[in-house]
Write an enzyme that holds these catalytic residues in place. Sequence first.
Site, PDB file in Angstrom:
ATOM      1  N   GLU A   1      10.193  -7.848  14.728  1.00  0.00           N
ATOM      2  CA  GLU A   1      10.628  -7.122  15.984  1.00  0.00           C
ATOM      3  C   GLU A   1       9.907  -7.397  17.194  1.00  0.00           C
ATOM      4  OE1 GLU A   1       8.265  -6.751  13.294  1.00  0.00           O
ATOM      5  OE2 GLU A   1       6.529  -5.544  13.894  1.00  0.00           O
TER       6      GLU A   1
ATOM      7  N   HIS B   1      15.536  -0.898  11.140  1.00  0.00           N
ATOM      8  CA  HIS B   1      14.209  -1.056  10.836  1.00  0.00           C
ATOM      9  C   HIS B   1      13.229  -1.712  12.213  1.00  0.00           C
ATOM     10  CE1 HIS B   1      10.303  -1.856   8.630  1.00  0.00           C
ATOM     11  NE2 HIS B   1      10.334  -3.032   9.286  1.00  0.00           N
ATOM     12  N   GLU B   2      14.037  -2.999  12.563  1.00  0.00           N
ATOM     13  CA  GLU B   2      13.305  -3.615  13.688  1.00  0.00           C
ATOM     14  C   GLU B   2      13.436  -2.804  14.859  1.00  0.00           C
ATOM     15  OE1 GLU B   2      11.383  -5.646  12.551  1.00  0.00           O
ATOM     16  OE2 GLU B   2      12.658  -6.167  10.708  1.00  0.00           O
TER      17      GLU B   2
ATOM     18  N   HIS C   1      10.771  -0.416  15.168  1.00  0.00           N
ATOM     19  CA  HIS C   1       9.402  -0.843  15.545  1.00  0.00           C
ATOM     20  C   HIS C   1       9.401  -0.678  17.118  1.00  0.00           C
ATOM     21  CE1 HIS C   1       7.137  -2.428  12.413  1.00  0.00           C
ATOM     22  NE2 HIS C   1       8.363  -3.264  11.715  1.00  0.00           N
TER      23      HIS C   1
ATOM     24  N   GLU D   1       4.067  -0.418   9.779  1.00  0.00           N
ATOM     25  CA  GLU D   1       5.247  -0.526   8.881  1.00  0.00           C
ATOM     26  C   GLU D   1       5.685   0.838   8.122  1.00  0.00           C
ATOM     27  OE1 GLU D   1       7.108  -2.918   8.905  1.00  0.00           O
ATOM     28  OE2 GLU D   1       5.885  -4.475   9.998  1.00  0.00           O
TER      29      GLU D   1
ATOM     30  N   ASP E   1      -2.265 -13.061   6.152  1.00  0.00           N
ATOM     31  CA  ASP E   1      -1.319 -13.666   5.519  1.00  0.00           C
ATOM     32  C   ASP E   1      -1.300 -13.683   4.201  1.00  0.00           C
ATOM     33  OD1 ASP E   1       0.902 -13.987   7.180  1.00  0.00           O
ATOM     34  OD2 ASP E   1       0.210 -15.848   7.736  1.00  0.00           O
TER      35      ASP E   1
ATOM     36  N   TYR F   1       0.243 -12.784 -10.655  1.00  0.00           N
ATOM     37  CA  TYR F   1       0.879 -13.779 -11.477  1.00  0.00           C
ATOM     38  C   TYR F   1       1.201 -13.338 -12.869  1.00  0.00           C
ATOM     39  CZ  TYR F   1       3.128 -18.401 -11.103  1.00  0.00           C
ATOM     40  OH  TYR F   1       4.045 -19.611 -11.171  1.00  0.00           O
TER      41      TYR F   1
HETATM   42  N1  BES Z   1       7.127  -7.258  11.158  1.00  0.00           N
HETATM   43  C1  BES Z   1       7.641  -7.437   9.892  1.00  0.00           C
HETATM   44  C2  BES Z   1       7.808  -8.656   9.492  1.00  0.00           C
HETATM   45  C3  BES Z   1       6.182  -9.564   9.151  1.00  0.00           C
HETATM   46  C4  BES Z   1       5.292  -8.582   8.381  1.00  0.00           C
HETATM   47  C5  BES Z   1       6.074 -10.582   9.698  1.00  0.00           C
HETATM   48  C6  BES Z   1       3.943  -9.192   8.368  1.00  0.00           C
HETATM   49  C7  BES Z   1       4.497 -11.125   9.554  1.00  0.00           C
HETATM   50  C8  BES Z   1       3.567 -10.390   8.858  1.00  0.00           C
HETATM   51  C9  BES Z   1       9.462  -6.764   9.987  1.00  0.00           C
HETATM   52  O1  BES Z   1       9.300  -5.715  10.634  1.00  0.00           O
HETATM   53  C10 BES Z   1       9.598  -6.551   8.630  1.00  0.00           C
HETATM   54  O2  BES Z   1       8.952  -5.616   8.023  1.00  0.00           O
HETATM   55  N2  BES Z   1      10.484  -7.189   7.988  1.00  0.00           N
HETATM   56  C11 BES Z   1      11.130  -6.995   6.657  1.00  0.00           C
HETATM   57  C12 BES Z   1      12.605  -6.176   6.710  1.00  0.00           C
HETATM   58  C13 BES Z   1      12.309  -4.654   6.572  1.00  0.00           C
HETATM   59  C14 BES Z   1      13.713  -4.317   6.754  1.00  0.00           C
HETATM   60  C15 BES Z   1      11.428  -4.262   5.415  1.00  0.00           C
HETATM   61  C16 BES Z   1      11.335  -8.357   6.161  1.00  0.00           C
HETATM   62  O3  BES Z   1      11.232  -9.240   6.863  1.00  0.00           O
HETATM   63  O4  BES Z   1      12.038  -8.498   5.060  1.00  0.00           O
HETATM   64 ZN    ZN Z   2       8.530  -4.112   9.777  1.00  0.00          ZN
END
Ligand code: BES
Ligand code: ZN
Length: 636
Positions: free
Chosen positions: A274, A298-299, A302, A321, A379, A387
Site C-alpha cells: 500500500e 484491500h490496498e 490501507h 491489516e 519478517d 512445518y
Molecule cells: N501490507 C501488506 C503486505 C505486507 C505485509 C508486506 C507485511 C510486508 C510485511 C499488504 O497490504 C497485504 O496485506 N497484501 C496481501 C494482499 C491482501 C489482499 C491480503 C498480499 O500481499 O497477499
Molecule cells: Zn494489507
Amino acid sequence: MCNQPRQTVDVSTQANIDQVLTKHLHLNWNVDFENKNIHGSVRLNLVSLVDNVEKVILDTSYLDIKSVMYGKDSLKFDVAERYASLGSALTIQIPKIDKAGTNFQLKIDYETTENCTAVQFLTPEQTLGGKHPYLFSQSEPIHGRAMIPCQDSPSVKVTYSASVRSHLPVVMSALRTGIDEDPDQGTGFKTYHFKQETSIPSYLIAIAVGNLVGQDIGPRTTVWCEPEMIKQAAWEFSDTESFIATGEKLLTPYEWGRYDLLVLPPSFPYGGMENPCLTFVTPTLLAGDKSAVNVIAHEISHSWMGNLVTTNAWKHYWLNEGWTVFIERKILGRLYGERVRQFEALSGWRALQESVELFGKDSPKTVLNPDLRNGADPDDFFSKVPYGKTALELKHSFAELAHKKGFNFLYHIEKVVGGPEIFEPYMKAHVQRFASTSISTEDWKQFLFEYMEKTHGSSMMDKLNTIDWDAWINQPGMPPVDPGFDTSLADACIDLAKRWNQARDKEDLSEFSGKDIQDFTAGQKIVFLEKLTDVAPLPHRLIKKMDELYQFTPNHNADLRLRWHQVCLITSYEPMYPEVVKFITEQGRMKFVRPLYRLLHHAKNGSQLAVDTYLKHKSFYHPIAAQLIEKDIGLI
Ligand code: BES
Ligand code: ZN
C-alpha cells in the site's frame, strides 16, 4: 560499545525516538544501475524532545555511511555491529542541544550495498521487455533502514521530498512535482522530483525505476508498468475508481491526491503493498477476468487504515491489516453484494480455524497482540509457517492470522454495538481522530469506548462490556465467539468436494461433468480445491479426470493455480511437476512460491527437483523471498 538497543514504544527500532523525532526528510539520490546501488544523501529535519540531547541514533542495515554533516560541520559517527535482525545502529555525536523543542538538520551521505534487503536491482532478463534494468523497493516491516538511515519505526511519521537522477523513469510513493533534463544535453539522465506532504511512517517510502509507461484509468489513477502489459493492466484494474469512491463514502475524503498503481515485474514478493499515492502490485493479479481485484480494494483501504492511522509498533500490526480487511470487505460487499462478503468472511474464518489447529490452540503465534521480543525479526515472526502436516500453506502465518482474527474482532464488535448504522459512523470518527498519528491497541480501544459512550450513552457500555476483550486481544486460540457467517455460497463447493472425496474408490465417474462448476466464481473454485487439500491425497485417476472436466491447469487465476498445484503435489501427481516448476519460476510472489516449494520438496521424487529448481533460479527471486524459500526447502 554496547549493542543492546534502548527500550522505546517500538522494540523493532534502535533509534533514540524518545529523545529526537524526524519531521521531514529529503532524499537526493542517484540510481546507478551499473553498480547496482543508490547513492546520494538524506537530509533529516529533526526536533529534540528532551533537554540536553547529545546524540542521534538511527537505524541502518548494510548501508555504507560516508559522512554526516551538521551545517558546515562534519560530525563523528559510529556504525555498530549488527544487533539481531535490527541492523546496525548509527550513532551520531551532535553538538549538545540544550532545550527540548529545538529544530536542527543532519545531512548524511551514503550508498546502498548489495546486501540491502529493501532494494532489488533486476537485470534486463528479469523484466518483461528484456531490454532495460529495473529497481524496486519494499520496506515493510523493517527494511526501510536498508534504504535510508532513518528512525525506522511506524511510530514516527514524516513528510518527505525527493530528487532522483536516473536514465529511466522514476515513480515514488509521493506526488511528482517536476522533471529536469540534465544541463548538458545528451546524457540521457533526468532528475525526477517528488513530495509527500501527508506524514507517513518510513516503511511507506518507496521507489521504482524502469522502462515504465503510464495510462490513465480514472480521474486520479494512472496505471504504471512496462509497456508490454499496459493494455491488460489498464483493463484488469478499471474498477479502481469505484473502490476509492466507496472507501470515501464509508470513511473520509481520499487524502492523498492521486491513487496510482504500479504493476511490478514478476519477482515482486507480495500481492500488493500500500505505498501511498502508488500501490505496488504483483503481475499475478492479471488473471484476465478481474477475479483478483480484491487485492486492489484491500490496498485502497490501507489509504485510511495503516497509511493515515498507523500501528505504532509491529506488535499492533492487526490495527493495519485487520482494519484494512474489514474495510476491503465492506467495499466488496457494497459493490458485489452481501453474499459475496459473507463468503469471503467465511473462508477467512475457516482458514483461521486451520491455522489455530496447525499452530496449536495455545501457541503465541495465534495471539492478536503478540509478544514481539526485543530483536525478534518481524519478517520471520510474520511468515514462519508450522512445518509438517498436509496443509503446508503460507496462509497459516502470523501475518495472515492477524488479518483474519483482526477482521473477526471488528465484525464482532460491529454486531454487538448494533450493526453498521452504529459502527460505520464510528469508523469515520476513528479515522478523523487518529489521522496522521500512530496508535496502539490500547489507544484504539480507549477511543472506541469514549466515542460509544459519548454518542450512545451508558447502555452502550453494557453492550461493549459483554465482549471478552482479553480473550480477543491477548489469548491464543480461536476467538471467543463464532460469528456464524452465511454458508450458502460455500456449501455448493464443499458438497462437490465431498462427492469427489467419496468417489475415490468408484470405477464410474460419470456423475461428474464440467457443468458442476460452470456457475462457480473463482473464489468458489478455490474453496472447492482447498477442501480437497484437507482430505487424504486423491488417487491420480481422479486428478486426471477432474482436470479434463474442470480445466484447472490452463486457468489464469494465480490463486486458483496455487490450490490446484497443491492438490496435485499432495498426492505426488508427477505429470503436474513441470507445470509447478513453470509457475514457481515465472513469478516470485511468496504466497505462491513458498507453499509450492515446500510441498514439492515433500512430494515423491520432488525433493531434488525443488532444490535444483531453486538453485537454478535463485537470482530471480527477491532477497526476502529467497531467504525464506531456503528455509522452506531445508537449505539453511
Ligand atoms: N501490507 C501488506 C503486505 C505486507 C505485509 C508486506 C507485511 C510486508 C510485511 C499488504 O497490504 C497485504 O496485506 N497484501 C496481501 C494482499 C491482501 C489482499 C491480503 C498480499 O500481499 O497477499
Ligand atoms: Zn494489507
